[in-house]
Design a protein around this motif. Sequence first.
Motif, PDB file in Angstrom:
ATOM      1  N   CYS A   1       0.803  -1.296   0.049  1.00  7.03           N
ATOM      2  CA  CYS A   1      -0.064   0.094   0.015  1.00  7.03           C
ATOM      3  C   CYS A   1       0.766   1.325  -0.169  1.00  7.03           C
ATOM      4  N   LYS A   2       1.947   1.166   0.638  1.00 11.73           N
ATOM      5  CA  LYS A   2       2.616   2.558   0.852  1.00 11.73           C
ATOM      6  C   LYS A   2       3.646   2.708  -0.568  1.00 11.73           C
TER       7      LYS A   2
ATOM      8  N   LYS B   1      -3.602   8.880  -4.100  1.00 14.85           N
ATOM      9  CA  LYS B   1      -3.845   9.513  -2.562  1.00 14.85           C
ATOM     10  C   LYS B   1      -4.159   8.520  -1.750  1.00 14.85           C
ATOM     11  N   MET B   2      -4.889   7.363  -2.143  1.00 12.57           N
ATOM     12  CA  MET B   2      -5.814   6.584  -1.140  1.00 12.57           C
ATOM     13  C   MET B   2      -5.677   5.358  -1.762  1.00 12.57           C
ATOM     14  N   VAL B   3      -5.481   4.226  -0.912  1.00  6.64           N
ATOM     15  CA  VAL B   3      -5.768   2.877  -1.531  1.00  6.64           C
ATOM     16  C   VAL B   3      -6.646   2.096  -0.667  1.00  6.64           C
TER      17      VAL B   3
ATOM     18  N   ALA C   1      -4.992   2.861   3.039  1.00  8.45           N
ATOM     19  CA  ALA C   1      -3.682   3.369   3.284  1.00  8.45           C
ATOM     20  C   ALA C   1      -3.625   4.830   2.709  1.00  8.45           C
ATOM     21  N   THR C   2      -3.504   5.788   3.523  1.00 10.94           N
ATOM     22  CA  THR C   2      -3.357   7.269   2.857  1.00 10.94           C
ATOM     23  C   THR C   2      -2.058   7.711   3.662  1.00 10.94           C
TER      24      THR C   2
ATOM     25  N   GLY D   1      -1.639   7.091   7.310  1.00 13.55           N
ATOM     26  CA  GLY D   1      -1.192   5.668   7.988  1.00 13.55           C
ATOM     27  C   GLY D   1      -2.092   4.908   7.375  1.00 13.55           C
ATOM     28  N   CYS D   2      -1.797   3.484   7.763  1.00 12.37           N
ATOM     29  CA  CYS D   2      -2.644   2.423   7.312  1.00 12.37           C
ATOM     30  C   CYS D   2      -3.876   1.863   8.398  1.00 12.37           C
ATOM     31  N   PHE D   3      -5.010   1.560   8.172  1.00 17.66           N
ATOM     32  CA  PHE D   3      -6.092   1.207   8.745  1.00 17.66           C
ATOM     33  C   PHE D   3      -6.629  -0.236   8.200  1.00 17.66           C
ATOM     34  N   LEU D   4      -7.017  -0.793   9.477  1.00 16.97           N
ATOM     35  CA  LEU D   4      -7.676  -2.310   8.918  1.00 16.97           C
ATOM     36  C   LEU D   4      -8.988  -2.380   9.642  1.00 16.97           C
TER      37      LEU D   4
END
Length: 286
Positions: free
Chosen positions: A168-169, A177-179, A197-198, A201-204
């Motif tokens: 994602c990074k 800009k966003m995944v 992912a933005t 940071g990354c969120f689950l």
Amino acid sequence: MKGILSIQSHVVYGHAGNSSAVFPMQRMGFEVWPLHTVQFSNHTQYKEGWTGKAFSGDDISELVAGIEGIDQLKNCEAVLTGYQGSASQCLAIIDTVKKVKQHNPNAIYICDPVMGDPEKGCIVADGIAEYLINDVMPIADAIVPNQFELSQFVGMEIHNLNDAVAACKKALTMGPKMVLVKHLHSISDEKFTMMLATAEGCFLAQRPHLKFDKQPVGVGDLISSLFTAGLLKGWAPEQAFEHAHNACYAVLKETSRRGEWELQTIAAQDEIVAPSEVFPISAITE
């Protein structure tokens, strides 16, 4: 009249492509302008087959030119794309996004890069995956791939959470800009997993698996539409992500309860606006 230009497949019967995406965005309060890349009688997972045809890239361009001709591209707030029926359609998509942003620089482009998945492999015509990876996904503000599509975009395999974060990074350095990864199957066998992912940071997001005799089709189209509508409501990406996750689960739960495999979007329409079950997202700390 401001609206969302949704360029996806369409089925006459059932819910896939625009038939899965348009109503949820309308139910969340938006005008939607559906433009079909293919029109089939039903989705392609029916063992009995299907009828219909794909449209050409010129067909898409002609319709977009018509909207431009009545001076309405300035009122297009977002372009959402899904399944493409030919490589020429990818070129038409690129041209359309550029046109829309010329008329409305604030418009966003959300790309669901339909290529396939690990079980089905590549399910699109020759040349489409290459155009998506090299030309279409890099110009998107947000991409909504599954694990297979994300791995194809960034050129790396994903086997665990660390791989997913790294992928994602990397994707964020390639244009978007966003995944939003609509399905990470390598993270957990016990729960269905999605990731956002933005730059923040990354969120689950995780929810229980639901059992189906035959797996529903059009789930990814539903997720991308819910996320698009959430962003246009002015929600933070994290809020739009959590809502898309919860609303999608509600539709799937109603589908399972009724013993169906066509998404029960209409029956669960109130849940699209205000899901009754909430699965909070969590930030991934390294």
